[in-house]
Design an enzyme around this catalytic site. Sequence first.
Site, short mmCIF file in Angstrom:
data_model
loop_
_atom_site.label_atom_id
_atom_site.label_comp_id
_atom_site.label_asym_id
_atom_site.label_seq_id
_atom_site.Cartn_x
_atom_site.Cartn_y
_atom_site.Cartn_z
N ARG A 82 0.87 -1.05 0.01
CA ARG A 82 0.03 -0.01 -0.11
C ARG A 82 0.87 1.29 -0.07
NH1 ARG A 82 -1.80 0.88 4.43
NH2 ARG A 82 -1.27 -0.76 5.42
N TYR A 210 -1.21 -3.41 -6.86
CA TYR A 210 -1.04 -4.07 -5.60
C TYR A 210 -2.23 -4.11 -4.90
CZ TYR A 210 0.30 -5.60 -1.11
OH TYR A 210 0.28 -6.30 0.07
N GLY A 212 -4.13 -3.64 -1.47
CA GLY A 212 -4.80 -2.83 -0.96
C GLY A 212 -4.93 -1.55 -1.73
N LYS A 219 -9.58 -2.03 1.58
CA LYS A 219 -9.48 -1.16 2.43
C LYS A 219 -10.08 0.27 2.07
CE LYS A 219 -7.13 -3.69 5.05
NZ LYS A 219 -5.88 -3.89 5.45
N HIS A 239 -10.67 -2.12 11.41
CA HIS A 239 -9.47 -2.88 11.01
C HIS A 239 -9.30 -4.15 12.05
CE1 HIS A 239 -5.13 -3.29 9.48
NE2 HIS A 239 -5.82 -4.14 8.85
N SER A 261 -1.45 -3.63 10.55
CA SER A 261 -0.95 -4.34 9.38
C SER A 261 0.18 -5.42 9.87
CB SER A 261 -0.92 -3.52 8.05
OG SER A 261 -1.77 -2.70 7.91
N CYS A 263 0.40 -7.57 12.08
CA CYS A 263 0.72 -7.67 13.64
C CYS A 263 -0.02 -8.70 14.32
CB CYS A 263 0.23 -6.40 14.33
SG CYS A 263 1.65 -5.10 13.96
N ASP A 288 -9.59 -9.46 8.95
CA ASP A 288 -9.23 -8.28 8.64
C ASP A 288 -10.16 -7.11 8.98
OD1 ASP A 288 -6.68 -6.86 7.66
OD2 ASP A 288 -7.80 -6.37 6.04
N ARG A 380 1.91 -11.94 -0.26
CA ARG A 380 0.59 -12.43 0.03
C ARG A 380 -0.02 -13.53 -0.66
NH1 ARG A 380 -1.69 -8.87 4.23
NH2 ARG A 380 -0.15 -7.32 4.54
N ARG A 411 2.53 -3.84 18.11
CA ARG A 411 3.68 -4.56 18.30
C ARG A 411 4.55 -3.70 18.83
NH1 ARG A 411 6.56 -8.33 14.66
NH2 ARG A 411 4.75 -8.61 13.52
N PHE A 504 1.04 -17.02 19.16
CA PHE A 504 0.31 -17.94 18.33
C PHE A 504 -0.72 -18.78 19.14
CE2 PHE A 504 4.28 -16.88 16.22
CZ PHE A 504 4.01 -16.24 15.08
N ASP A 506 -0.60 -20.17 21.90
CA ASP A 506 -0.57 -19.81 23.49
C ASP A 506 -1.18 -18.31 23.66
OD1 ASP A 506 0.68 -21.93 24.90
OD2 ASP A 506 2.62 -21.41 23.59
N ASN A 507 -1.70 -17.76 22.58
CA ASN A 507 -2.37 -16.34 22.81
C ASN A 507 -3.87 -17.00 23.43
OD1 ASN A 507 -0.43 -14.98 22.09
ND2 ASN A 507 -1.10 -14.84 19.94
P1 GTP Z 1 -2.65 -7.42 7.64
O1 GTP Z 1 -3.26 -8.63 6.76
O2 GTP Z 1 -1.66 -7.03 7.01
O3 GTP Z 1 -3.68 -6.69 8.09
O4 GTP Z 1 -2.04 -8.28 8.93
P2 GTP Z 1 -2.40 -9.29 10.12
O5 GTP Z 1 -2.67 -8.51 11.29
O6 GTP Z 1 -3.56 -10.29 9.58
O7 GTP Z 1 -0.91 -10.06 10.38
P3 GTP Z 1 -0.57 -11.47 10.39
O8 GTP Z 1 -1.49 -12.42 11.19
O9 GTP Z 1 -0.72 -12.00 9.01
O10 GTP Z 1 0.76 -11.72 11.13
C1 GTP Z 1 1.81 -10.83 10.64
C2 GTP Z 1 3.19 -11.58 11.17
O11 GTP Z 1 3.11 -11.37 12.85
C3 GTP Z 1 3.50 -12.86 10.79
O12 GTP Z 1 4.92 -12.78 10.37
C4 GTP Z 1 3.37 -13.69 11.95
O13 GTP Z 1 4.58 -14.71 11.96
C5 GTP Z 1 3.78 -12.63 13.10
N1 GTP Z 1 2.80 -12.96 14.32
C6 GTP Z 1 1.25 -13.16 14.10
N2 GTP Z 1 1.00 -13.75 15.70
C7 GTP Z 1 2.09 -13.57 16.38
C8 GTP Z 1 2.32 -14.01 17.85
O14 GTP Z 1 1.56 -14.19 18.42
N3 GTP Z 1 3.78 -13.63 18.40
C9 GTP Z 1 4.55 -13.27 17.42
N4 GTP Z 1 5.94 -13.09 17.94
N5 GTP Z 1 4.60 -13.05 15.96
C10 GTP Z 1 3.20 -13.20 15.56
C1 SPV Z 2 -3.09 -4.29 5.40
O1 SPV Z 2 -2.18 -3.80 4.85
O2 SPV Z 2 -3.56 -4.24 6.47
C2 SPV Z 2 -3.47 -5.43 4.46
C3 SPV Z 2 -3.09 -5.89 3.30
O3 SPV Z 2 -4.54 -6.35 5.11
S1 SPV Z 2 -3.52 -4.57 1.97
O4 SPV Z 2 -4.95 -5.15 1.64
O5 SPV Z 2 -2.77 -4.43 1.10
O6 SPV Z 2 -4.09 -3.27 2.72
MN MN Z 3 -5.22 -5.36 7.11
#
Ligand code: GTP
Ligand code: SPV
Ligand code: MN
Length: 597
Positions: A82, A210, A212, A219, A239, A261, A263, A288, A380, A411, A504, A506-507
């Site tokens: 984005r 691309y 987003g 978005k 979000h 994003s 996170c 999302d 992605r 984060r 992961f 454990d959350n």
């Molecule tokens: P967008 O699609 O961009 O909105 O992202 P998202 O919030 O869905 O993020 P996603 O779940 O894809 O995680 C992104 C990154 O964070 C990845 O590299 C994961 O491995 C890492 N991650 C996710 N959950 C955890 C966690 O509980 N602990 C740690 N250390 N890393 C995590």
């Molecule tokens: C984000 O960046 O939060 C995403 C990917 O979920 S995108 O659709 O490109 O915005």
């Molecule tokens: Mn997102």
Amino acid sequence: MASTQNAALQGNAPTKNAELLAWVAKMAQMTQPDNIVWCDGSEEEKKRFTDLAVKEGILIPLNQQKRPGCYLHRSNPNDVARVEHLTFICTTNKEDAGPTNNWMEPEAAYTKLTHLFTGCMKGRTMYVVPYVMGPLGSPFAKIGVELTDSVYVALNMRIMTRMGKAALDMLGDSNDFNRGLHSTGDLNPDRRFICHFPQDNTIWSFGSGYGGNVLLGKKCLALRIGSYLGQHEGWLAEHMLILGVTSPKGETTYVAAAFPSACGKTNFAMMIPPKEYEGWKIETVGDDIAWMRVGPDGRLWAINPEAGYFGVAPGTNYKSNPNAMASVSKDTLFTNVAMTPDGDVWWEGMDGEVPEELTDWQGRPWKKGSTEKAAHPNSRFTAPASNNPVLSAKANDPMGVPISALIFGGRRSNTVPLVIQAFNWTHGVFLGATMGSETTAAATGKVGVVRRDPMAMLPFCGYHMGDYLQHWLDMQKKIAHPPKIFQVNWFRQDKNGKFIWPGFGDNMRVLEWIVNRVHGRVPTEETLLGWVPRSDQGLNLKGLDISQEAVAEVTSIKEDEWKAELKSQEPFFESLGLKAPEALTLTRKLLISRLGS
Ligand code: GTP
Ligand code: SPV
Ligand code: MN
């Protein structure tokens, strides 16, 4: 030229919607495509588009034995994410876009982009993509039509939304649809603009291919225009992931969580609880975006407007997210991942040995040990939600699900403890509003640059951030039974820069505490910042693979860090000027005076 097109349009168009026909004709007159194709969303059409995309080199077929129905797309290396600096909110008054958005005056934006769009589809096909955001027939769904010259966009929209005939049927004669126009143009970043016109329910996106920037339902409509509509119509476009957690007793609790994003939303939404949680079940409603309204029962109800996942590939593996791995096993489009010699996909953090040789995301040979990443860090997958083994049956429920808890998480390598419960709605909005998140996804020791990302909506709020936060505060009056609000942080690091909390699956331990708090089952310890788990009757740590000291560290609240944190929030509140909601600035002042400065 224009009249031939209009004739062709009337002849082929599978709708009698006069407004829609007139708008498509007008846009075609400007962009001058050779052909106009109305998408119906059928299997036959998918095959036709896919074959064309393969023929034109837009999609590369992957190993069909290993990944049936899967294809790889390589975007232009200058077009992989984005573009926040090229994203504009175009409202008559600059003030309405607020300090966190780029602004252009609508007429100036239309004029500027008309120059770019004029004749840009010569020699190309215009795909008319009607789509629904939200379950079909849902009173909360919204309809959009995206005109695009990218067959990749048409194929992605087919996965991410309810696309085609169903959308036209739902629209009928109504003129209430989002008007989206997209052209990849020549992919020159100097001629790339993502412009939103909330007052016209219109989006014009030029010069990118691309995610987003171009999948306009996501978005652009579901969050930027959506948040604007939400403010006017009294609901929330966020979000946020949505999940249902069911206990062994069969009690299901729905929660929605906002993380910025990359996170952890997709991971949390599909989490598999650790073995100590036998009989517990997590089901995904969305990963999302959440649209939330107050129901007749006074609770907050959420739908996921999307029908697929546009998820981060790197880091996804059978240990961290088995359900995501299953989701990408078939009928998935991959963007900017690496390819193995036998035509499968690969990315950093995948299970198993790193292959000796790969083709990297730019199509270049890559060898094990190379200092460059094989997959782009923002590579992605676009996968249908129906592939997800833990998809909630409620994902397609027109009414959505009732939300019992809202979770905000950034984060943060320090300062923010594993979990806090807000004292009340205003305090919860304060926690969301002051959320910070590190810009760099640092896995090692370096502390990234923290930016304020209120409610994970900094790049996605379609109007003034101060008004947005006030809207959140005002929602309280409408919600007789509001969800409880929590703040979490999975990303705290130790002195060596390692994540302390295993995260992961454990959350689930944190989620269980949240569920117990929602149902009023466990006592808490009160701190200045909010309620936290007690050391007895708190988090279930049975089988957890970290020490008592590590748990103490990840849940600790350090006064000096919090003094600095509160200070660092000041520029954000100042940037909101007179629109900084008083309830929030007071909450902050109170905290500062209690902590002492
Ligand atoms: P967008 O699609 O961009 O909105 O992202 P998202 O919030 O869905 O993020 P996603 O779940 O894809 O995680 C992104 C990154 O964070 C990845 O590299 C994961 O491995 C890492 N991650 C996710 N959950 C955890 C966690 O509980 N602990 C740690 N250390 N890393 C995590
Ligand atoms: C984000 O960046 O939060 C995403 C990917 O979920 S995108 O659709 O490109 O915005
Ligand atoms: Mn997102």
